[in-house]
Scaffold this motif. Structure first.
Motif, PDB file in Angstrom:
ATOM      1  N   VAL A   1     -14.044  -0.239   5.440  1.00 21.05           N
ATOM      2  CA  VAL A   1     -14.310   1.129   4.580  1.00 21.05           C
ATOM      3  C   VAL A   1     -14.192   0.587   3.211  1.00 21.05           C
ATOM      4  CG1 VAL A   1     -13.619   2.334   6.716  1.00 21.05           C
ATOM      5  CG2 VAL A   1     -11.868   1.799   5.018  1.00 21.05           C
ATOM      6  N   TYR A   2     -14.495   1.753   2.370  1.00 22.54           N
ATOM      7  CA  TYR A   2     -14.179   1.720   0.901  1.00 22.54           C
ATOM      8  C   TYR A   2     -12.864   2.430   0.867  1.00 22.54           C
ATOM      9  CZ  TYR A   2     -18.674  -0.582   0.206  1.00 22.54           C
ATOM     10  OH  TYR A   2     -19.742  -1.502   0.420  1.00 22.54           O
ATOM     11  N   HIS A   3     -12.045   1.969   0.168  1.00 26.97           N
ATOM     12  CA  HIS A   3     -10.762   2.912  -0.414  1.00 26.97           C
ATOM     13  C   HIS A   3     -10.888   3.297  -1.678  1.00 26.97           C
ATOM     14  CE1 HIS A   3      -6.200   3.141  -1.313  1.00 26.97           C
ATOM     15  NE2 HIS A   3      -6.754   4.136  -1.148  1.00 26.97           N
TER      16      HIS A   3
ATOM     17  N   TYR B   1     -11.098   3.183  -8.811  1.00 23.65           N
ATOM     18  CA  TYR B   1     -11.373   1.871  -8.156  1.00 23.65           C
ATOM     19  C   TYR B   1     -12.181   2.177  -6.859  1.00 23.65           C
ATOM     20  CZ  TYR B   1      -7.277   3.026  -5.632  1.00 23.65           C
ATOM     21  OH  TYR B   1      -6.047   3.754  -5.082  1.00 23.65           O
ATOM     22  N   CYS B   2     -12.720   1.226  -6.356  1.00 23.00           N
ATOM     23  CA  CYS B   2     -13.523   1.320  -5.059  1.00 23.00           C
ATOM     24  C   CYS B   2     -13.209  -0.242  -4.416  1.00 23.00           C
ATOM     25  CB  CYS B   2     -14.907   1.613  -5.173  1.00 23.00           C
ATOM     26  SG  CYS B   2     -15.576   1.511  -3.620  1.00 23.00           S
ATOM     27  N   HIS B   3     -12.072  -0.251  -3.611  1.00 21.02           N
ATOM     28  CA  HIS B   3     -11.843  -1.614  -3.024  1.00 21.02           C
ATOM     29  C   HIS B   3     -12.296  -1.525  -1.327  1.00 21.02           C
ATOM     30  CE1 HIS B   3      -8.132  -1.652  -5.876  1.00 21.02           C
ATOM     31  NE2 HIS B   3      -9.263  -2.239  -6.351  1.00 21.02           N
ATOM     32  N   LEU B   4     -12.755  -2.711  -1.048  1.00 21.93           N
ATOM     33  CA  LEU B   4     -13.201  -3.026   0.349  1.00 21.93           C
ATOM     34  C   LEU B   4     -11.871  -3.221   1.124  1.00 21.93           C
ATOM     35  CD1 LEU B   4     -15.483  -3.186   2.031  1.00 21.93           C
ATOM     36  CD2 LEU B   4     -15.655  -5.561   1.818  1.00 21.93           C
ATOM     37  N   ARG B   5     -11.789  -2.465   2.124  1.00 19.10           N
ATOM     38  CA  ARG B   5     -10.616  -2.486   2.906  1.00 19.10           C
ATOM     39  C   ARG B   5     -10.610  -2.338   4.391  1.00 19.10           C
ATOM     40  NH1 ARG B   5      -8.771  -4.484  -0.904  1.00 19.10           N
ATOM     41  NH2 ARG B   5      -7.169  -3.611  -2.423  1.00 19.10           N
TER      42      ARG B   5
END
Length: 767
Positions: A53-55, A65-69
């Motif tokens: 998902v994207y955090h 921010y948009c982090h791949l998690r």
């Protein structure tokens, strides 16, 4: 674009847990098309969801921010990793916590992030909204699956709480996870139950590719019932033409009234509703050129919120021969997904300051229209998803009748015809693109216990508490919250086989009525009191007849379809009977801020001398967000005390989790603008899962505070309704959803009809 929403199921075997297991992935991982039924009731196992998902969030210096998690949900536990723990054995989660019944998960809709469109889920604790966070998915289908996963986790937490005091004490010692706060060291929770592993989505490389150009390649293996609404509508649709395999219908009931004609195009598309919704909503030009004959050139002007935007489009008259000038238009789109999986898109002509009339173009208005996209049940042996796509629009009476009767060729060169042709174009486009419809067969893989298994007591030190929005409460006395057991999966398969049977007896079922057994729900050993309407007064007047405006009445339940005695076997619904509880008064209040616990207010009927003599009152406080805010307060009275062992008794004295899972409302716009009817719909809604509901149980009453403003979708719909409220008649039915055979047939708790309500008639209520 590769298909990446297909699911396979990995079922774990073995009865013992492996203590000291690592925090890495399972031995074998696959995907599943199974919906999440709770199998914990027999101690047989739990569901485990995992995927990328994207955090989303804001860091300490205020930058978004948009982090791949990598997210894992195991039972009631949630973990978030930077990398896939299966491919990186021993990796520690960066966030970890538990889920409780106060967790609220809301679809925030589609949002443009890093030049791509993502579907956002917002989390918050309804008792403390400062604890919140967001994740995002590449498709609407994946967002829906994650919502189901979190709902399953809430059921798991409630089940464990109901098992006894020792488990409850353990849960109270556990902490929550906070996606917006700093990242502390985390405790390691694990448990020795068997796992059913369900992967959502595929690898991060596909997510990264999709995030820049989402174009409707989401998948779904879950099929929802293709039933109509739960309220009987007055429309009478007649098929008048078939074009390219798409049926064209006319609402003959409306056309005879002399108003504009409602017509619709209906077609079956060989793809899931998730996929078709993404295609319809996409603005990618080269893809729209392949199916949309009119609105292929679209440009996003403004995104109001995750469920509402404004677009600008142009088209050329060479396709519509007698027009000499180029045309442009602006329209708004508002969309939502119902609890049954049906997508609804409303399209209105609009005006926007960023797009004034363009030189060389003639500004025109697109006809108001709606899209409805719902999955169809198919045979269990078929791996091809199907959905029913309906486009409805209002057109001029004169041109329509001329085309229908004389088959005038001129109608084929009009904008309404081009709009109706969109369904045919969509049907052919999906059929010509196998990548949109390809589904891998379901694979069952048997594996040993997951590596995630470990001793429940294995805990690492923590420097700060982990939070996940929800507090686990110490009170969970209900035994009915875990009713979604394995039998539901069996019933789901039986539904498909018996569907033809249910249609065969539909005419008979419609004649049946489900009336409540008062002696079963209310105490039969107590003499009923006389509920004299003259004794009870509210701020809104009781209507003398159907023509009395700005008033309320209580209709019978025959206009609503509810679950019949055999619903778990054949999905048959029957007409409702007279309500169990009597609507004795309605208050229409205005206030600066929404008011909870309104039954404790001195102006409330419950606090009157007459109200205190009523054996039981159900108070429904519908909080309407506006300027000012409004509260529609409904008072439903019982002439005897509630039977403690009945379904109503379990609801009245049960846990909030149980109430949220059972409190159901069926809406119906009896009279009003057709777009409002489409926006409100006629499908039953579990309010506790759609919006925030708070409960107050005291003395002789139960109050339910329904915060309509807690959902962005509900806010959009209620905003549309308020714009037409003085010209609409709306019916509402309130009931408790029956999930067990012993609880069937359902019955209606209460009804209300609101007739052309005047906003300025609301009585001011001091907070």
């Amino acid at each position: 674009m590769a298909s990446w929403g297909v699911l396979k199921k990995v079922v774990s075997e073995g009865g013992s847990s492996e203590s000291g297991g690592s925090e890495g992935g399972a031995d074998d991982r696959g995907l599943s098309n199974s919906s999440s039924t709770n199998s914990t009731s027999g101690g047989g196992g739990i569901f485990e969801y995992f995927g990328w998902v994207y955090h989303l969030g804001v860091n300490s210096i205020g930058h978004e921010y948009c982090h791949l998690r990598y997210l894992c949900i195991r039972g009631k536990y949630v973990e978030m990793y930077k990398r896939d723990p299966q491919e990186n054995p021993g990796i520690k989660p960066i966030r970890r916590g538990v889920i409780g019944h106060t967790l609220m998960v809301e679809e925030s809709g589609r949002r443009k992030i890093n030049n791509g469109d993502l579907y956002v889920l917002r989390f918050y604790n309804r008792l403390d909204e400062t604890r919140k966070g967001e994740i995002a998915c590449a498709t609407a289908g994946e967002a829906r699956k994650w919502m189901e996963a979190f709902d399953q986790a809430k059921q798991q937490a409630d089940y464990e709480l109901s098992r006894g005091g020792s488990t409850r004490n353990k849960l109270n010692m556990e902490n929550e996870i906070d996606l917006e706060g700093h990242r502390p060291r985390v405790r390691h929770y694990a448990h020795g139950l068997k796992k059913k592993l369900i992967k959502i989505g595929q690898g991060p490389e596909l997510l990264l590719r999709q995030s820049s150009s989402l174009d409707g390649s989401g998948r779904s293996d879950v099929f929802f019932e293709a039933n109509g609404g739960d309220a009987i509508e007055a429309n009478e649709w007649k098929c008048v033409r078939t074009i390219n395999g798409v049926r064209i219908f006319e609402d003959v009931a409306r056309s005879e009234s002399g108003k504009g004609v409602l017509v619709k195009a209906v077609g079956v598309v060989d793809a899931s509703a998730d996929t078709v919704f993404d295609v319809v909503l996409s603005l990618v030009r080269h893809r729209r050129y392949e199916w949309d004959p009119l609105t292929g050139d679209l440009e996003l002007i403004d995104s109001v919120n995750g469920h509402y935007d404004v677009v600008y489009g142009i088209f050329y008259p060479r396709y519509l021969s007698w027009w000499q000038s180029k045309r442009d238009f602006v329209f708004s789109r508002q969309w939502s997904r119902g609890q049954d999986g049906t997508y609804t898109i409303l399209q209105f002509p609009a005006v926007h300051k960023k797009r004034p009339p363009k030189s060389g173009y003639r500004r025109t208005k697109i006809n108001p229209s709606t899209w409805e996209i719902r999955n169809l049940n198919t045979s269990s042996s078929s791996n091809v998803a199907k959905c029913l796509v309906t486009q409805t629009l209002e057109i001029n009476t004169k041109g329509w009748f001329k085309w229908k009767k004389d088959y005038s060729p001129k109608f084929e060169k009009t904008m309404p015809f081009a709009l109706l042709s969109q369904v045919a174009g969509l049907k052919e486009y999906v059929g010509a693109n196998p990548a949109l419809t390809s589904e891998s067969p379901t694979t069952i893989i048997h594996s040993k216990m997951s590596k995630f298994s470990a001793s429940i007591g294995e805990v690492e030190n923590t420097e700060a508490p982990d939070e996940f929005y929800d507090a686990i409460t110490g009170d969970s006395s209900s035994e009915d919250d875990d009713s979604d057991d394995d039998s539901k999966e069996v019933n789901k398969k039986r539904k498909i086989k018996l569907k033809n049977v249910s249609w065969a007896i539909a005419s008979l079922a419609l004649k049946r009525m489900s009336a409540p057994d008062a002696n079963k729900e209310l105490n039969p050993n107590v003499t009923p009191i006389n509920l004299d309407p003259c004794q009870f007064h509210g701020s809104m007047n009781r209507g003398k007849d159907e023509n009395d405006t700005n008033s309320w009445t209580s209709p019978s339940g025959t206009g609503f379809m509810i679950r019949g005695k055999t619903y778990l076997k054949d999905c048959t619904k029957v007409k409702g009977g007279d309500p169990l509880l009597k609507l004795v008064a309605v208050d229409w209040f205005s206030m600066e801020n929404c008011v909870d616990n309104i039954a404790l207010h001195p102006k409330c009927l419950v606090q009157s001398e007459a109200g205190k003599k009523i054996p039981f009152i159900l108070v429904i406080n519908l909080q309407v967000p506006a300027r000012p805010n409004y509260s529609l307060v409904l008072y439903y009275a019982a002439d005897r005390p509630v039977n403690k062992n009945s379904l109503l008794g379990k609801f009245v004295d049960g846990t909030d989790m149980f109430r949220d899972s059972r409190f159901k409302l069926i809406p119906s716009i009896v009279e009003g603008y057709w777009m409002v009817k489409r926006a409100v719909g006629t499908k039953a809604c579990l309010l506790g899962k759609a919006v925030t509901c708070k409960y107050l149980r005291q003395d002789n009453f139960l109050e339910i505070d329904v915060d309509i403003g807690s959902s962005s979708v509900a806010r959009s719909v209620i905003g549309l309704v308020l714009g037409y409220v003085t010209s609409i008649v709306v019916d509402l039915a309130i009931l408790i959803e029956a999930k067990e055979e012993a609880e069937l047939p359902e019955y209606i708790l209460g009804t209300v009809r609101l007739n052309r309500v005047m906003l300025d008639s609301a009585v001011a209520l001091e907070n």
